[in-house]
Design an enzyme around this catalytic site. Structure first.
Site, PDB file in Angstrom:
ATOM      1  N   ASP A   1      18.421 -22.685  30.601  1.00 17.28           N
ATOM      2  CA  ASP A   1      17.193 -21.885  30.550  1.00 17.28           C
ATOM      3  C   ASP A   1      15.999 -22.669  31.080  1.00 17.28           C
ATOM      4  OD1 ASP A   1      15.627 -19.705  30.000  1.00 17.28           O
ATOM      5  OD2 ASP A   1      15.499 -20.074  27.854  1.00 17.28           O
TER       6      ASP A   1
ATOM      7  N   ASN B   1      20.865  -9.886  32.475  1.00 18.74           N
ATOM      8  CA  ASN B   1      20.190 -10.433  33.661  1.00 18.74           C
ATOM      9  C   ASN B   1      20.179  -9.485  34.860  1.00 18.74           C
ATOM     10  OD1 ASN B   1      21.200 -13.887  32.996  1.00 18.74           O
ATOM     11  ND2 ASN B   1      19.291 -12.851  32.496  1.00 18.74           N
TER      12      ASN B   1
HETATM   13  C1  FPP Z   1      17.690 -18.825  32.909  1.00 20.18           C
HETATM   14  O1  FPP Z   1      16.430 -19.326  33.290  1.00 20.18           O
HETATM   15  C2  FPP Z   1      18.641 -19.008  33.999  1.00 20.18           C
HETATM   16  C3  FPP Z   1      19.375 -18.004  34.575  1.00 20.18           C
HETATM   17  C4  FPP Z   1      19.293 -16.610  34.157  1.00 20.18           C
HETATM   18  C5  FPP Z   1      20.289 -18.285  35.716  1.00 20.18           C
HETATM   19  C6  FPP Z   1      21.072 -19.554  35.627  1.00 20.18           C
HETATM   20  C7  FPP Z   1      21.901 -19.690  36.822  1.00 20.18           C
HETATM   21  C8  FPP Z   1      22.094 -20.838  37.511  1.00 20.18           C
HETATM   22  C9  FPP Z   1      21.544 -22.139  37.104  1.00 20.18           C
HETATM   23  C10 FPP Z   1      22.939 -20.813  38.738  1.00 20.18           C
HETATM   24  C11 FPP Z   1      24.376 -20.682  38.373  1.00 20.18           C
HETATM   25  C12 FPP Z   1      25.223 -21.234  39.395  1.00 20.18           C
HETATM   26  C13 FPP Z   1      26.350 -21.898  39.135  1.00 20.18           C
HETATM   27  C14 FPP Z   1      27.045 -22.500  40.271  1.00 20.18           C
HETATM   28  C15 FPP Z   1      26.938 -22.036  37.781  1.00 20.18           C
HETATM   29  P1  FPP Z   1      15.209 -18.320  33.452  1.00 20.18           P
HETATM   30  O2  FPP Z   1      15.220 -17.801  34.828  1.00 20.18           O
HETATM   31  O3  FPP Z   1      15.298 -17.272  32.386  1.00 20.18           O
HETATM   32  O4  FPP Z   1      13.989 -19.249  33.208  1.00 20.18           O
HETATM   33  P2  FPP Z   1      12.577 -18.836  32.594  1.00 20.18           P
HETATM   34  O5  FPP Z   1      12.826 -18.502  31.156  1.00 20.18           O
HETATM   35  O6  FPP Z   1      11.772 -20.070  32.759  1.00 20.18           O
HETATM   36  O7  FPP Z   1      12.071 -17.675  33.389  1.00 20.18           O
END
Ligand code: FPP
Length: 243
Positions: free
Chosen positions: A17, A65
């Site tokens: 996150d 998501n």
């Molecule tokens: C949450 O942070 C993250 C996600 C919803 C996506 C995570 C995906 C990856 C790191 C890529 C996956 C790829 C592989 C190869 C496993 P957020 O976007 O909710 O962060 P925020 O709360 O700061 O907005």
């Protein structure tokens, strides 16, 4: 290594996150945060493997998501695609890892080419034993339990099972994580202290560790810190405190 000699959690699960906030802090688009997050994912897999963690589960994409912008969803899918292509490429050059990969979550609703790549990666890595990596994609913990309950319902309908024969073990065996130990430690960086529908069934006795660091800034040292904090906890599983 500061964690030398301490007993490691057998299964660590991580909610990646803070990618969006990391990007915003730098004046970048959110997808840049996911890109860096995917690099950190690779680095943490390598490190966890080096120190001897047996099971590692990452929350990459939840069923919720899909509500994000088309561009952001597309960028996360591209990162997954790239990872899967890269894995194939490295194996072809005989530089494959010892990871056994499993994708947990619903295949329905995922782009067909990614489902094909995921199935192929699982099949190719099926005989690897060094470390198990689960990547939760299109995953929701409650949906996972509903899916397992439906399978039990089908067995009952077919006359193969009686309702009173439903046990925790039988239900567990129908979850995406079947045959794996429950997570001992669940790590959530970025200051949020929620489970967010991750491993709802499996986390019943897990220890939780929260950290303010954003996932793209998460380092092997941060993993060490979480493991050290875990090692100090007294896990009772509903029993009495150890002396
Ligand atoms: C949450 O942070 C993250 C996600 C919803 C996506 C995570 C995906 C990856 C790191 C890529 C996956 C790829 C592989 C190869 C496993 P957020 O976007 O909710 O962060 P925020 O709360 O700061 O907005």
């Amino acid at each position: 290594m500061p964690i030398d000699g301490i007993s490691l959690p057998q299964h660590i699960a991580i909610i990646m996150d803070g990618n969006g906030r990391w990007a915003k802090q730098r004046g970048l688009v959110r997808t840049e945060g996911h890109k860096k997050g995917a690099e950190v994912f690779r680095k943490i897999c390598r490190y966890a493997s080096d120190i001897g963690v047996r099971y590692l589960t990452f929350y990459a994409f939840s069923t919720e998501n899909w509500k994000r912008s088309k561009q952001e969803v597309g960028a996360i899918m591209d990162l997954l695609r790239n990872y899967l292509f890269e894995m194939e490429e490295r194996e072809r050059e005989n530089e494959g890892s010892g990871y056994r990969i499993r994708f947990i979550g619903a295949r329905e609703g995922m782009p067909a080419d990614i489902v094909e790549l995921m199935d192929a990666a699982e099949a190719r890595s099926a005989d690897k034993t060094h470390m198990h990596i689960n990547i939760a994609v299109n995953y929701g913990g409650r949906a996972e339990i509903v899916h397992a309950a439906r399978l039990l319902g089908e067995q009952i309908k077919a006359g193969a099972l009686q309702p009173e024969e439903i046990t925790e073990e039988r239900l567990s065996a129908l979850l995406y994580t079947a045959d794996q130990p429950d997570p001992d430690l669940i790590i959530r960086p970025s200051g949020e202290q929620r489970l967010s529908n991750f491993l709802v069934w499996q986390s019943a006795y897990a220890e939780f560790y929260y950290d303010d660091v954003l996932w793209p800034d998460f380092t092997p040292e941060d993993l060490d810190k979480a493991i050290l904090a875990y090692a100090k906890r007294d896990r009772r599983f509903g029993g009495v405190q150890s002396q």
